[in-house]
Design a protein around this motif. Structure first.
Motif, PDB file in Angstrom:
ATOM      1  N   VAL A  24       0.858  -1.182   0.000  1.00  0.00           N
ATOM      2  CA  VAL A  24       0.000   0.000   0.000  1.00  0.00           C
ATOM      3  C   VAL A  24       0.894   1.232   0.000  1.00  0.00           C
ATOM      4  N   PHE A  25       0.678   2.127  -0.949  1.00  0.00           N
ATOM      5  CA  PHE A  25       1.421   3.391  -0.969  1.00  0.00           C
ATOM      6  C   PHE A  25       0.531   4.492  -0.422  1.00  0.00           C
ATOM      7  N   ARG A  26       1.107   5.351   0.374  1.00  0.00           N
ATOM      8  CA  ARG A  26       0.355   6.516   0.865  1.00  0.00           C
ATOM      9  C   ARG A  26       1.002   7.767   0.325  1.00  0.00           C
ATOM     10  N   THR A  27       0.233   8.570  -0.375  1.00  0.00           N
ATOM     11  CA  THR A  27       0.738   9.874  -0.804  1.00  0.00           C
ATOM     12  C   THR A  27      -0.275  10.904  -0.361  1.00  0.00           C
ATOM     13  N   GLY A  28       0.095  11.654   0.671  1.00  0.00           N
ATOM     14  CA  GLY A  28      -0.834  12.627   1.242  1.00  0.00           C
ATOM     15  C   GLY A  28      -2.025  11.892   1.832  1.00  0.00           C
ATOM     16  N   THR A  53      -4.459   6.707  -0.568  1.00  0.00           N
ATOM     17  CA  THR A  53      -3.744   5.444  -0.435  1.00  0.00           C
ATOM     18  C   THR A  53      -3.995   4.643  -1.708  1.00  0.00           C
ATOM     19  N   VAL A  54      -2.920   4.036  -2.206  1.00  0.00           N
ATOM     20  CA  VAL A  54      -3.014   3.218  -3.404  1.00  0.00           C
ATOM     21  C   VAL A  54      -2.642   1.799  -3.024  1.00  0.00           C
ATOM     22  N   VAL A  55      -3.530   0.854  -3.285  1.00  0.00           N
ATOM     23  CA  VAL A  55      -3.178  -0.543  -3.057  1.00  0.00           C
ATOM     24  C   VAL A  55      -2.526  -1.038  -4.348  1.00  0.00           C
ATOM     25  N   ALA A  56      -1.200  -1.019  -4.376  1.00  0.00           N
ATOM     26  CA  ALA A  56      -0.479  -1.379  -5.596  1.00  0.00           C
ATOM     27  C   ALA A  56      -0.484  -2.889  -5.786  1.00  0.00           C
ATOM     28  N   LEU A  57      -0.435  -3.627  -4.680  1.00  0.00           N
ATOM     29  CA  LEU A  57      -0.502  -5.090  -4.745  1.00  0.00           C
ATOM     30  C   LEU A  57      -1.495  -5.558  -3.706  1.00  0.00           C
ATOM     31  N   GLY A  96       0.254  -7.262 -17.769  1.00  0.00           N
ATOM     32  CA  GLY A  96      -0.909  -6.500 -17.310  1.00  0.00           C
ATOM     33  C   GLY A  96      -0.820  -5.074 -17.784  1.00  0.00           C
ATOM     34  N   PRO A  97      -1.929  -4.356 -17.725  1.00  0.00           N
ATOM     35  CA  PRO A  97      -1.927  -2.972 -18.211  1.00  0.00           C
ATOM     36  C   PRO A  97      -1.119  -2.063 -17.278  1.00  0.00           C
ATOM     37  N   SER A  98      -0.874  -0.866 -17.744  1.00  0.00           N
ATOM     38  CA  SER A  98      -0.089   0.091 -16.971  1.00  0.00           C
ATOM     39  C   SER A  98      -0.725   0.354 -15.604  1.00  0.00           C
ATOM     40  N   GLY A  99       0.118   0.369 -14.585  1.00  0.00           N
ATOM     41  CA  GLY A  99      -0.374   0.695 -13.247  1.00  0.00           C
ATOM     42  C   GLY A  99      -0.970  -0.467 -12.492  1.00  0.00           C
ATOM     43  N   CYS A 100      -0.829  -1.702 -13.013  1.00  0.00           N
ATOM     44  CA  CYS A 100      -1.475  -2.834 -12.347  1.00  0.00           C
ATOM     45  C   CYS A 100      -0.609  -3.421 -11.235  1.00  0.00           C
ATOM     46  N   GLY A 101       0.627  -2.946 -11.085  1.00  0.00           N
ATOM     47  CA  GLY A 101       1.444  -3.413  -9.975  1.00  0.00           C
ATOM     48  C   GLY A 101       2.587  -4.336 -10.359  1.00  0.00           C
ATOM     49  N   LYS A 102       2.898  -4.442 -11.643  1.00  0.00           N
ATOM     50  CA  LYS A 102       3.971  -5.344 -12.086  1.00  0.00           C
ATOM     51  C   LYS A 102       5.316  -4.907 -11.517  1.00  0.00           C
ATOM     52  N   THR A 103       5.637  -3.620 -11.698  1.00  0.00           N
ATOM     53  CA  THR A 103       6.913  -3.119 -11.194  1.00  0.00           C
ATOM     54  C   THR A 103       6.984  -3.263  -9.683  1.00  0.00           C
ATOM     55  N   THR A 104       5.873  -2.995  -9.017  1.00  0.00           N
ATOM     56  CA  THR A 104       5.857  -3.095  -7.561  1.00  0.00           C
ATOM     57  C   THR A 104       6.204  -4.515  -7.113  1.00  0.00           C
ATOM     58  N   LEU A 105       5.611  -5.515  -7.765  1.00  0.00           N
ATOM     59  CA  LEU A 105       5.910  -6.905  -7.402  1.00  0.00           C
ATOM     60  C   LEU A 105       7.396  -7.208  -7.634  1.00  0.00           C
ATOM     61  N   ASP A 140      12.391  -5.595 -16.118  1.00  0.00           N
ATOM     62  CA  ASP A 140      11.220  -4.726 -16.109  1.00  0.00           C
ATOM     63  C   ASP A 140      11.069  -4.020 -17.455  1.00  0.00           C
ATOM     64  N   GLU A 141      10.203  -4.537 -18.287  1.00  0.00           N
ATOM     65  CA  GLU A 141       9.968  -4.011 -19.626  1.00  0.00           C
ATOM     66  C   GLU A 141      11.275  -3.609 -20.310  1.00  0.00           C
ATOM     67  N   PRO A 142      12.204  -4.566 -20.429  1.00  0.00           N
ATOM     68  CA  PRO A 142      13.528  -4.199 -20.937  1.00  0.00           C
ATOM     69  C   PRO A 142      13.505  -3.850 -22.412  1.00  0.00           C
ATOM     70  N   THR A 162       6.018  -7.217 -18.850  1.00  0.00           N
ATOM     71  CA  THR A 162       5.663  -6.554 -20.109  1.00  0.00           C
ATOM     72  C   THR A 162       4.186  -6.209 -20.080  1.00  0.00           C
ATOM     73  N   HIS A 163       3.796  -5.237 -20.901  1.00  0.00           N
ATOM     74  CA  HIS A 163       2.355  -5.082 -21.079  1.00  0.00           C
ATOM     75  C   HIS A 163       1.978  -5.405 -22.526  1.00  0.00           C
ATOM     76  N   ASP A 164       2.927  -6.076 -23.212  1.00  0.00           N
ATOM     77  CA  ASP A 164       2.696  -6.477 -24.596  1.00  0.00           C
ATOM     78  C   ASP A 164       2.320  -7.957 -24.607  1.00  0.00           C
TER      79      ASP A 164
HETATM   80  N1  LIG Z   1       6.402   5.104  -4.806  1.00  0.00           N
HETATM   81  C1  LIG Z   1       5.073   5.132  -5.047  1.00  0.00           C
HETATM   82  N2  LIG Z   1       4.281   5.991  -4.375  1.00  0.00           N
HETATM   83  C2  LIG Z   1       2.957   6.020  -4.597  1.00  0.00           C
HETATM   84  N3  LIG Z   1       2.320   5.246  -5.472  1.00  0.00           N
HETATM   85  C3  LIG Z   1       3.036   4.358  -6.169  1.00  0.00           C
HETATM   86  C4  LIG Z   1       4.462   4.265  -6.006  1.00  0.00           C
HETATM   87  N4  LIG Z   1       4.920   3.309  -6.837  1.00  0.00           N
HETATM   88  C5  LIG Z   1       3.840   2.841  -7.494  1.00  0.00           C
HETATM   89  N5  LIG Z   1       2.716   3.460  -7.105  1.00  0.00           N
HETATM   90  C6  LIG Z   1       1.352   3.176  -7.576  1.00  0.00           C
HETATM   91  O1  LIG Z   1       1.141   1.798  -7.512  1.00  0.00           O
HETATM   92  C7  LIG Z   1       0.427   1.324  -8.650  1.00  0.00           C
HETATM   93  C8  LIG Z   1       1.226   0.225  -9.338  1.00  0.00           C
HETATM   94  O2  LIG Z   1       2.395   0.772  -9.888  1.00  0.00           O
HETATM   95  P1  LIG Z   1       3.463  -0.078 -10.704  1.00  0.00           P
HETATM   96  O3  LIG Z   1       4.605   0.798 -10.967  1.00  0.00           O
HETATM   97  O4  LIG Z   1       3.720  -1.353  -9.979  1.00  0.00           O
HETATM   98  O5  LIG Z   1       2.655  -0.358 -12.036  1.00  0.00           O
HETATM   99  P2  LIG Z   1       3.148  -1.151 -13.337  1.00  0.00           P
HETATM  100  O6  LIG Z   1       2.252  -2.316 -13.476  1.00  0.00           O
HETATM  101  O7  LIG Z   1       4.601  -1.424 -13.279  1.00  0.00           O
HETATM  102  O8  LIG Z   1       2.803  -0.090 -14.467  1.00  0.00           O
HETATM  103  P3  LIG Z   1       3.613   0.248 -15.818  1.00  0.00           P
HETATM  104  O9  LIG Z   1       3.256  -0.785 -16.824  1.00  0.00           O
HETATM  105  O10 LIG Z   1       3.052   1.583 -16.196  1.00  0.00           O
HETATM  106  O11 LIG Z   1       5.047   0.290 -15.482  1.00  0.00           O
HETATM  107  C9  LIG Z   1       0.186   2.533  -9.529  1.00  0.00           C
HETATM  108  O12 LIG Z   1      -1.116   2.981  -9.296  1.00  0.00           O
HETATM  109  C10 LIG Z   1       1.176   3.552  -9.042  1.00  0.00           C
HETATM  110  O13 LIG Z   1       0.669   4.843  -9.178  1.00  0.00           O
END
Ligand SMILES: Nc1ncnc2c1ncn2[C@@H]1O[C@H](COP(=O)(O)OP(=O)(O)OP(=O)(O)O)[C@@H](O)[C@H]1O
Ligand SMILES: [Mg+2]
Lengths: 355, 302
Positions: free
Chosen positions: A15-19, A22-26, A43-52, A165-167, A198-200
């Motif tokens: 969970v990310f908190r910005t101000g 709160t965003v549940v990234a995973l 998965g599509p952009s923003g679905c949490g791949k990078t976070t995982l 990560d999307e190399p 990847t998102h491809d």
């Molecule tokens: N450091 C952070 N602070 C706040 N929110 C974050 C942070 N990192 C990621 N997020 C949020 O977490 C969610 C998942 O982000 P993530 O980077 O894992 O997506 P992704 O699947 O890798 O997307 P993309 O394909 O665009 O790279 C997004 O909604 C993003 O805005």
């Protein structure tokens, strides 16, 4: 735990908190990645791949849940103590070091002897075919070359797991195809576990041993490319992977009712009630109207794609279906718009989706 | 190449020179002129009441480092002068190092804030420039003198029984110079850190570098241009500092700047003052050459 899992996530939540937000990234992701496999997170952009990926690399700690490496809990271990290396989307090459020094950086930090570093760097550079550019600085290389340096740098310390990560997203189509087969070759040769983001969907289908499809922080389906393509568990997966016709239907007693009084047989194990059917365009057949074919449609626009054409079909209730029609040298004609045709589905091609 | 092209190239070159001529003339007069006068004066005889006598002499240059024994006429090293040189170099070096130690974390902190906080913090850093150096230095004097704020406060708390003697020492000069020159270190460091790609830290960390190795092997080498610029901006004015050693160092703890001033004032030895000034310039030039060469040995290209 599966015996052959090298990396495992157990109910990993981030969970990310910005101000105030709160965003549940995973959202409680559990996954076991097998030793030596080419695993793709799709998965599509923003679905949490990078976070995982960052949880596995150790750049972030999960809000709850665990990360395991070979069965040992590494949730709180810093990145420099994990035998996991990353190929960053931005490459993140060290601008003050030559290609050779970049590739040797990890080994040097591990305290490997100088002569051994020389050998291993040479081997890593030849793997990615960059021996000739070893003394250049990263700024003097093209995007594709930088990409390969990043790959060599991550491979040189022989990690157990390589995270990518999307190399390939910054490369043009031709280079991209080249690097795709290059990556596959490397993974075969080295036997290292690859976790690839990847998102491809096409990239995921062609390269992976298994794919994990993600959406909004959750893992929706894990399986081999063929399995995911042919048996998507839900609407999202069916729609995201390849092209799919989604047809609303009423399912009862292994029969799905599409339009008034027209029903087609489906897998008896399918859930009952109001559901969506998924049929791939290549499994839709256009046949002459006859008593044997209950389903009819009006031909709409068709789009020519070279090897095949996509033909729009309108059912009686207005539902639109796309059929893929193979263009043959002899000219298997596309019926003209407005024609009344029969529609049939290949046996076993109709999938009843859970939601 | 045809003749037409050469003619055109020549005309372009001539125009370039013509256009830059005013700037070049001003630069020559303003920068080289005074230096030239200094150089000439340093080879003349001192006048009785200041000024110079137009007679060639190397006396001033000799007396920068040597003194003549008034009894037997032999030459000895001028200990007093060398002490002043040494103090200047030492204090400037320590100031440079200390402003770096304090300035680096400060610059890092600022560079890693949000865009808005960053603007505000940079603004705060420049506030000391709004007041005259003399006034700021007197303010420090107010704080650290024997009956100053610091001592009064500590005495009041009972931490000390007698005032700590800070003022009129090398330490006081060092303290003052660190305060005065700190922004000059922070600003170029900030500029370098701001350009630094923070993702490289993760890359290094991922490749088994410890935190200290990340700093030494990745961050410091890449922000090196900022370190060089900051060090130069602090070291050079510190070496020629006048106001700070004068007010915080008292009469005894002179630096080169004060010593030169003395020659043009009470000392009435303009040629010696001129020779010392040229010497200072040479020390700076040589120090710079060594520093830049050493620093560039493995700096990033391009
Ligand atoms: N450091 C952070 N602070 C706040 N929110 C974050 C942070 N990192 C990621 N997020 C949020 O977490 C969610 C998942 O982000 P993530 O980077 O894992 O997506 P992704 O699947 O890798 O997307 P993309 O394909 O665009 O790279 C997004 O909604 C993003 O805005
Ligand atoms: Mg991402």
């Amino acid at each position: 735990m599966p015996a052959d899992a090298v990396i495992e996530a157990r109910a990993a939540r981030k969970v990310f908190r910005t101000g105030q937000q709160t965003v549940v990234a995973l959202n409680d992701v559990s996954i076991a990645i097998r030793k030596g496999e080419f695993f793709t997170l799709l998965g599509p952009s923003g679905c949490g791949k990078t976070t995982l990926l960052r949880l596995i690399a150790g750049f972030e700690t999960p809000s709850s849940g665990q990360i395991l490496l070979n069965g040992n809990d590494i949730t709180d271990a810093p990145p420099n103590l994990r035998p996991v290396n990353t190929v960053f989307q931005s490459y993140a090459l060290f601008p003050h070091l030559t290609v050779r020094q970049n590739v040797g950086f990890g080994l040097q930090m591990q305290g490997v002897a100088a002569s051994e570093i020389t050998d291993k760097v040479k081997r890593a550079l030849s793997l990615v075919r960059l021996e000739d550019l070893a003394d250049r600085k990263p700024q003097q290389l093209s995007g594709g070359q930088q990409q390969r340096v990043a790959l060599a740098r991550a491979l040189a310390p022989s990690p157990e797991v390589l995270l990518l990560d999307e190399p390939l997203s910054a490369l043009d189509l031709k280079l991209r195809k080249e690097m795709q087969s290059e990556l596959k070759r490397l993974q075969h040769e080295l036997g290292i576990t690859f976790i690839f983001v990847t998102h491809d969907q096409e990239e995921a289908l062609t390269m992976s041993d298994r794919i994990g499809v993600m959406s909004k922080g959750s893992l929706l389906q894990i399986g081999a490319p063929r399995e995911i393509y042919n048996h998507p568990v839900n609407r999202f997966v069916a729609d995201f992977i390849g092209e799919t016709n989604l047809i609303p239907a009423e399912v009862r007693n292994a029969k799905a009712t599409i339009v008034r009084n027209v029903s087609i047989p489906v897998d008896p194990a399918s859930p009952e009630g109001a559901h969506t059917l998924a049929v791939r365009p290549e499994h839709v057949r256009i046949v002459p109207v006859s008593g044997d074919v209950p389903l009819t449609a009006k031909v709409g626009e068709s789009v020519y794609f070279g090897t095949d054409s996509h033909i729009q079909l309108l059912l009686a209730d207005g539902t639109e279906i796309i059929a893929r029609h193979q263009n043959e040298a002899t000219g298997g004609e596309v019926p003209p718009p407005g024609t009344e045709v029969g529609v049939a589905f290949a046996p076993g091609a109709v999938q009843v989706l859970e939601d | 190449m045809s003749t037409g092209e050469t003619k055109e190239a020549r005309r372009d070159a001539r125009n370039t020179w013509l256009l830059s001529a005013p700037a070049l003339i001003i630069l020559t007069l303003a920068a080289a002129g005074p230096l030239l006068i200094m150089l000439v004066y340093s080879f003349l005889e001192p006048g009785k009441y200041g000024n110079v006598v137009w007679e060639f002499s190397t006396g001033a240059w000799v007396s920068t480092v040597l003194t003549r024994d008034i009894f037997d006429g032999t030459y000895h090293l001028a200990d007093a002068h060398l002490t002043i040189f040494w103090r200047s170099v030492k204090l400037s070096l320590i100031t440079t190092i200390f402003t770096f130690i304090v300035g680096f974390p400060t610059a890092w902190f600022i560079a890693t804030r949000s865009a808005r906080a960053r603007t505000a913090l940079l603004f705060l850093i420049t506030i000391p420039f709004w007041t005259n150096l003399l006034i700021r230095t007197f303010a420090i004097n107010q704080i650290i003198r024997n009956e100053g704020m610091l001592n009064t406060f500590l005495l009041y708390l009972g931490v000390i029984d007698e005032p700590i003697l800070i003022i009129y020492s090398d330490f006081a000069v060092f303290l003052g110079m660190t305060y005065v020159y700190l922004p000059l270190m922070v600003l170029p460091l900030f500029a370098a850190i701001d350009r630094f790609d923070m993702r490289l830290i993760e890359a290094a960390y991922d490749l088994y570098a410890s935190r200290l190795q990340v700093l030494r092997r990745v961050i410091l080498p890449i922000v090196k241009p900022g370190i060089i610029a900051g060090s130069i901006l602090v070291f050079i004015p510190a070496l020629g500092a006048y106001v700070t050693p004068r007010i915080l160092g008292g009469g005894r703890n002179m630096m080169i700047g004060n010593f030169i001033e003395l020659q043009f004032g009470q000392g009435r030895n303009w040629p010696l003052g001129a020779a010392l000034s040229v010497l200072l310039l040479m020390i700076v030039a040589i120090a710079l050459m060594f520093y830049v060469r050493a620093a560039n040995r493995d700096a990033p290209h391009g």
